[in-house]
Design a protein around this motif. Sequence first.
Motif, PDB file in Angstrom:
ATOM      1  N   ALA A  96      29.588  -6.179 -27.134  1.00 55.71           N
ATOM      2  CA  ALA A  96      29.286  -7.507 -26.602  1.00 55.71           C
ATOM      3  C   ALA A  96      28.713  -7.427 -25.200  1.00 55.71           C
ATOM      4  N   GLU A  97      28.932  -6.289 -24.546  1.00 58.86           N
ATOM      5  CA  GLU A  97      28.388  -6.075 -23.201  1.00 58.86           C
ATOM      6  C   GLU A  97      27.175  -5.155 -23.228  1.00 58.86           C
ATOM      7  N   GLY A  98      26.628  -4.941 -24.430  1.00 58.46           N
ATOM      8  CA  GLY A  98      25.410  -4.161 -24.564  1.00 58.46           C
ATOM      9  C   GLY A  98      25.598  -2.664 -24.627  1.00 58.46           C
ATOM     10  N   LEU A  99      26.834  -2.208 -24.875  1.00 60.24           N
ATOM     11  CA  LEU A  99      27.128  -0.784 -24.938  1.00 60.24           C
ATOM     12  C   LEU A  99      27.302  -0.349 -26.383  1.00 60.24           C
ATOM     13  N   SER A 100      26.985   0.912 -26.648  1.00 54.58           N
ATOM     14  CA  SER A 100      27.030   1.400 -28.021  1.00 54.58           C
ATOM     15  C   SER A 100      27.839   2.689 -28.113  1.00 54.58           C
ATOM     16  N   PHE A 101      28.992   2.603 -28.774  1.00 50.30           N
ATOM     17  CA  PHE A 101      29.845   3.767 -28.977  1.00 50.30           C
ATOM     18  C   PHE A 101      29.746   4.271 -30.409  1.00 50.30           C
ATOM     19  N   GLU A 102      30.008   5.559 -30.557  1.00 50.13           N
ATOM     20  CA  GLU A 102      30.069   6.158 -31.884  1.00 50.13           C
ATOM     21  C   GLU A 102      31.354   6.963 -31.995  1.00 50.13           C
ATOM     22  N   LEU A 103      32.040   6.791 -33.125  1.00 50.25           N
ATOM     23  CA  LEU A 103      33.214   7.621 -33.396  1.00 50.25           C
ATOM     24  C   LEU A 103      32.725   8.964 -33.915  1.00 50.25           C
ATOM     25  N   VAL A 104      33.009  10.016 -33.174  1.00 50.72           N
ATOM     26  CA  VAL A 104      32.533  11.349 -33.543  1.00 50.72           C
ATOM     27  C   VAL A 104      33.567  12.077 -34.389  1.00 50.72           C
ATOM     28  N   SER A 105      34.836  11.918 -34.030  1.00 56.34           N
ATOM     29  CA  SER A 105      35.889  12.613 -34.764  1.00 56.34           C
ATOM     30  C   SER A 105      37.185  11.822 -34.656  1.00 56.34           C
ATOM     31  N   ASP A 153      23.430   5.408 -28.330  1.00 57.49           N
ATOM     32  CA  ASP A 153      22.067   5.201 -27.819  1.00 57.49           C
ATOM     33  C   ASP A 153      21.553   6.412 -27.052  1.00 57.49           C
ATOM     34  N   SER A 154      22.473   7.073 -26.332  1.00 60.94           N
ATOM     35  CA  SER A 154      22.061   8.226 -25.523  1.00 60.94           C
ATOM     36  C   SER A 154      22.135   9.538 -26.295  1.00 60.94           C
ATOM     37  N   ALA A 155      22.649   9.469 -27.518  1.00 61.63           N
ATOM     38  CA  ALA A 155      22.823  10.659 -28.358  1.00 61.63           C
ATOM     39  C   ALA A 155      23.631  11.728 -27.629  1.00 61.63           C
ATOM     40  N   VAL A 156      24.597  11.291 -26.828  1.00 56.20           N
ATOM     41  CA  VAL A 156      25.451  12.215 -26.089  1.00 56.20           C
ATOM     42  C   VAL A 156      26.772  12.324 -26.840  1.00 56.20           C
ATOM     43  N   LEU A 157      26.940  13.424 -27.545  1.00 55.05           N
ATOM     44  CA  LEU A 157      28.111  13.609 -28.373  1.00 55.05           C
ATOM     45  C   LEU A 157      28.816  14.904 -27.999  1.00 55.05           C
ATOM     46  N   LEU A 158      30.084  14.790 -27.598  1.00 55.41           N
ATOM     47  CA  LEU A 158      30.923  15.936 -27.262  1.00 55.41           C
ATOM     48  C   LEU A 158      30.281  16.823 -26.207  1.00 55.41           C
ATOM     49  N   GLN A 159      29.723  16.195 -25.185  1.00 48.84           N
ATOM     50  CA  GLN A 159      29.157  16.912 -24.051  1.00 48.84           C
ATOM     51  C   GLN A 159      29.715  16.318 -22.766  1.00 48.84           C
ATOM     52  N   THR A 160      29.920  17.161 -21.748  1.00 49.91           N
ATOM     53  CA  THR A 160      30.453  16.642 -20.492  1.00 49.91           C
ATOM     54  C   THR A 160      29.478  15.669 -19.842  1.00 49.91           C
ATOM     55  N   SER A 161      28.207  15.712 -20.233  1.00 54.77           N
ATOM     56  CA  SER A 161      27.225  14.762 -19.688  1.00 54.77           C
ATOM     57  C   SER A 161      27.533  13.333 -20.128  1.00 54.77           C
ATOM     58  N   PHE A 162      28.410  13.170 -21.109  1.00 56.58           N
ATOM     59  CA  PHE A 162      28.855  11.835 -21.510  1.00 56.58           C
ATOM     60  C   PHE A 162      29.452  11.096 -20.311  1.00 56.58           C
ATOM     61  N   GLU A 163      29.975  11.857 -19.361  1.00 57.95           N
ATOM     62  CA  GLU A 163      30.580  11.282 -18.159  1.00 57.95           C
ATOM     63  C   GLU A 163      29.592  10.413 -17.382  1.00 57.95           C
ATOM     64  N   TYR A 164      28.304  10.673 -17.537  1.00 58.99           N
ATOM     65  CA  TYR A 164      27.293   9.987 -16.733  1.00 58.99           C
ATOM     66  C   TYR A 164      26.612   8.846 -17.487  1.00 58.99           C
ATOM     67  N   THR A 165      27.174   8.449 -18.605  1.00 56.36           N
ATOM     68  CA  THR A 165      26.612   7.347 -19.378  1.00 56.36           C
ATOM     69  C   THR A 165      27.286   6.029 -19.001  1.00 56.36           C
ATOM     70  N   PRO A 166      26.593   4.905 -19.226  1.00 52.14           N
ATOM     71  CA  PRO A 166      27.225   3.593 -18.996  1.00 52.14           C
ATOM     72  C   PRO A 166      28.465   3.412 -19.874  1.00 52.14           C
ATOM     73  N   GLU A 167      28.426   4.016 -21.057  1.00 49.17           N
ATOM     74  CA  GLU A 167      29.572   3.896 -21.960  1.00 49.17           C
ATOM     75  C   GLU A 167      30.825   4.515 -21.352  1.00 49.17           C
ATOM     76  N   PHE A 168      30.674   5.683 -20.758  1.00 48.20           N
ATOM     77  CA  PHE A 168      31.856   6.312 -20.175  1.00 48.20           C
ATOM     78  C   PHE A 168      32.345   5.542 -18.953  1.00 48.20           C
ATOM     79  N   GLU A 169      31.411   5.029 -18.173  1.00 45.84           N
ATOM     80  CA  GLU A 169      31.815   4.237 -17.006  1.00 45.84           C
ATOM     81  C   GLU A 169      32.677   3.057 -17.446  1.00 45.84           C
TER      82      GLU A 169
END
Length: 225
Positions: A96-105, A153-169
């Motif tokens: 609802a806030e424009g963020l997109s999460f994916e369940l990886v595991s 959206d960022s195709a960031v899956l199981l990477q520490t770079s996930f820390e720098y996404t709006p989703e992680f924030e």
Amino acid sequence: MKFIKVVMALMLLVTLGACGSEDATALEAIEYNKQYESLSFSNLDIPVHVEEIDGITYADGVLIVNKEIPLPNDYNPGLQAETEEAYLQMFEDAAAEGLSFELVSGFRSYNYQAELYNNYVARDGKEAADKYSAEPGHSEHQTGLAIDVGSYDSAVLLQTSFEYTPEFEWLSEHAHEYGFIIRYLKGKEDITGYMYEPWHLRYVGDKATDIKESGLTLEEYFDLL
């Protein structure tokens, strides 16, 4: 809690009333009550209740598994309902806030974890694998209370770079509202035994906010070191 504060203040009034003026006593009691309100039960030195039931360890009712504390091989609950309901609501609110999460595991059985772990050991060696993968019986995913998430959206899956996404924030600010904590924290690798995993969430229910605000791992919070 408020009742306890009032009782404590009244007790102080009675004690001080026998020793000094009424005005001084009232002021002392008010000051004491202000100080008492700054406390929370998490600040108090209350012993943690640790128990083992059917081979499963609980600390104050929270299921614990780590490198030292295992689960039974046949523990096979699947993804637990409260975990699924919580993450689905969390994903919906984030969307609802424009963020997109994916369940990886989500849930992993003992046998599936054994297959993953053995493959990692064969590929990278045991020392390296132990930093990012749990031995079978020692994975939080087997509890049915842990999930790995990513940014679709960022195709960031199981990477520490996930820390720098709006989703992680967003996640770091709101996950506790849904009962989740970030389990393997940055700078706590020597305590958890695992690398920093910003994507790994653990459902702990109504204790999530207190644990998050403490800045501690489960091992530290429940004094399991």
